[in-house]
Enzyme design. Structure first.
Site, PDB file in Angstrom:
ATOM      1  N   CYS A 154       0.843  -1.206   0.000  1.00  0.00           N
ATOM      2  CA  CYS A 154       0.000   0.000   0.000  1.00  0.00           C
ATOM      3  C   CYS A 154       0.876   1.253   0.000  1.00  0.00           C
ATOM      4  CB  CYS A 154      -0.976  -0.048   1.163  1.00  0.00           C
ATOM      5  SG  CYS A 154      -2.426   0.985   0.865  1.00  0.00           S
ATOM      6  N   HIS A 184      -3.630  -4.956   0.434  1.00  0.00           N
ATOM      7  CA  HIS A 184      -3.040  -5.475   1.676  1.00  0.00           C
ATOM      8  C   HIS A 184      -3.079  -7.006   1.689  1.00  0.00           C
ATOM      9  CE1 HIS A 184      -2.567  -1.721   3.942  1.00  0.00           C
ATOM     10  NE2 HIS A 184      -3.591  -1.301   3.211  1.00  0.00           N
ATOM     11  N   GLU A 237      -1.408  -8.997   3.396  1.00  0.00           N
ATOM     12  CA  GLU A 237      -1.198  -9.557   4.747  1.00  0.00           C
ATOM     13  C   GLU A 237      -2.498 -10.002   5.402  1.00  0.00           C
ATOM     14  OE1 GLU A 237      -0.864  -6.400   3.882  1.00  0.00           O
ATOM     15  OE2 GLU A 237      -1.408  -4.994   5.472  1.00  0.00           O
TER      16      GLU A 237
END
Ligand code: GLN
Length: 565
Positions: A413, A539, A541
């Site tokens: 990001c 994102h 993650e």
């Protein structure tokens, strides 16, 4: 056991552009959902979220369909506008909800894809009740905490269960004794009356401190906390005791006697070397067996083979890689929870340990020498998401170091945006290149505000949020990592790569490896002439699990392993 129709559909959230997967409501399959309520006492930070998540994974291991839910007793509608220093990470769901970081644990420990329904706050409950009052839905009545607020809470809990779940694990935030959590506790107390004893179980987490000087484990705080809970009308079925010191032979009996539970229902929750061992540890203690018996759930014993494999690798890694995370909230580790988790998962998938070196970006702002010193010996660098100007120049220094020294780099990001700014300044020679977020007057606005954001005024829940499709370009590192053509990843941002610079970037060796399906938004870019330098606007993650590492984190750690120091 009938698990009902779990068909997945691809759909659009009402009022949102985000694409997301959801379970379609199906007719009742005759097996009403069982509820397990998790409360905490004595102190905060007991690891309630981890216990609730691990319980989810053990029950899934029994073949049950499980979802976790969090009730947060604060007045914010969601944590989206809270500072990471205050609240830690904001976890984003597929449907674009900004939620508590415990939802990250829930998704990492179970197979469930959660949505905004899985996190309810006092702010949401009161907003809904007041909106109904204004519409006249309670006409004639005085609107009160009991029953109107408690009914609203119960509706929200039941809404999660309506997704044909076998078990809903509902965690109540805060600590017993807080004024704020009372309406939630009253609501979960009523649920046993509403649904019957066989449908609701209560798990209470407490702390059993060890007094070194006396050589004793103290059970008094647990007794007090349970007494407080009993005063509210909730008798816990299970007490999970966090302890730094192993229990003595009489500890369980003592807690059982004073707290009105079976000795078997006192679970020792010792500090573990890895949180991934929690499902195995709790199963060994018989927690799932006890709860299944209590809730009349007849299933096979829990199969935790994937967790056994994870714990085995964590305890015996082949080697170790050092990854620098250059961020702005590095003193609050919870601010980057999913990123640090995903890096660990990337290590597990490669059989190695990931050692994270946390670097405060502003410390690198003294120039190239400072960056070189701080980054010495590192195998790879990650710049995570973030907001605001502070630390940006330090991040750019770190990225320059990674690009020029050919060290693996992963930008998430804001980490992709700063990667683009660094490339513009030093590979294209565009002096003063920046994002308009940090320098509205920049001569080269490499990153600028998304068109849809230009007229947005209020801050809560207004970013580009949730899962969107992204098309990957053939022959790129991104496509190789995923092995797929179209991916769905979660977003949380207001700014984007400025398309006016696409041609110049491409000529200088930047590959736009991921674009929105209409090609209007850059979602992923990578440097061609570099061993592994990749940035993503989304994102990744949020979708990584210890048992299934995210492909990009797996690929990044692999690249870091092969690059040496
Ligand atoms: N501040 C940047 C934006 O709004 C990046 C956001 C992020 O990293 N989550 O676009």
């Amino acid at each position: 056991m009938a698990l009902g129709n779990h068909a997945k559909h691809l759909g659009r959230a009402p009022g949102s552009l985000a694409w997301f997967y959801f379970s379609a409501p199906s007719p009742d399959d005759g097996m009403p959902t069982k509820f397990i309520f998790v409360t905490g006492g004595v102190v905060s930070s007991l690891g309630k979220g981890i216990v609730a998540s691990a319980l989810g994974s053990i029950l899934e291991g029994r073949g049950l369909k499980v979802q976790n839910m969090k009730l947060d007793p604060y007045l914010n509608v969601d944590p989206g506008t809270m500072s990471p220093f205050q609240h830690g990470e904001v976890f984003v769901t597929d449907d674009g909800a900004e939620t508590d970081l415990d939802l990250g644990h829930y998704e990492r420990f179970t197979q469930a894809r959660l949505s905004r329904a899985n996190n309810t706050t006092t702010g949401q409950v009161y907003s809904a009740v007041i909106a109904k009052e204004r519409k006249g839905e309670y006409l004639g009545k005085t609107v009160q905490v009991v029953p109107h607020v408690t009914n609203e809470i119960k509706e929200r809990i039941k809404a999660v269960a309506r997704r044909d779940l076998d078990v809903a694990i509902v965690e109540v935030g805060g600590t017993i004794g807080d004024i704020e959590s009372l309406p939630f506790l009253e609501a979960i107390r009523q649920m046993r009356t509403d649904l019957g004893r066989e449908h609701c179980a209560y798990v209470h987490l407490t702390l059993v401190p060890y007094m070194k000087s006396a050589g004793e484990l103290k059970t008094k705080p647990t007794q007090h906390s349970v007494k407080e809970l009993l005063g509210i009308g909730i008798q816990p079925d299970v007490i999970v005791c966090r302890t730094e010191h192993p229990f003595f032979p009489d500890t369980k009996a003592k807690i059982a006697l004073f707290c009105n539970v079976d000795e078997k229902a006192v679970i020792e929750n010792r500090d573990l070397d890895t949180i991934y061992a929690m499902p195995l540890w709790l199963r060994e203690q018989g927690l799932d067996e006890l709860l299944c018996r209590r809730l009349a759930l007849r299933t096979r014993p829990s199969n935790l083979a994937p967790w056994e494999r994870v714990v085995h690798t964590v305890r015996r890694p082949a080697s170790s890689v050092d990854i620098a995370v250059v961020g702005k909230y590095t003193e609050v580790r919870d601010a980057y929870k999913s990123v640090s988790e995903a890096l660990t998962h990337g290590g597990i998938a490669n059989g190695v340990h990931t050692e994270i070196r946390w670097i405060e970006a502003s410390d690198l702002e003294k120039g190239g020498a400072a960056a070189a010193r701080a980054l010495n010996g590192i195998h790879g660098i990650l710049v995570p998401g973030g907001f605001g100007h502070r630390g940006i120049e330090g991040k750019i220094e770190a990225i320059r170091w990674a690009r020029e020294r050919r060290k693996p780099y992963f930008g998430v990001c804001l980490g992709m945006q700063t990667m683009a700014i660094e490339f513009a300044r030093h590979a294209l020679g565009l002096k003063g290149a920046n994002s308009t977020e940090f320098d509205p007057q920049t001569p080269h606005p490499i990153i600028s505000m998304l068109e849809e954001q230009k007229n947005v005024r209020s801050l809560g829940g207004t970013m580009r949020l949730g899962a969107y499709p992204c098309r990957l370009a053939k022959g790129t590192r991104g496509a190789a990592a995923y092995g797929e053509k179209v991916i769905f990843e979660r977003h949380r941002h207001r700014y984007e790569f400025n398309n006016e610079y696409r041609d110049a970037f491409a000529r200088a060796g930047m590959v736009f490896s991921g674009l929105s399906p209409d090609a209007s938004l850059v979602e992923m870019m990578e440097v061609k002439d570099h061993p592994w330098m990749l940035g993503v606007q989304f994102h990744p993650e949020f979708r990584s699990k210890p048992t299934q590492a995210h492909p990009l984190f797996k690929a990044f750690i692999r690249a870091a392993m092969s690059r040496g120091r």
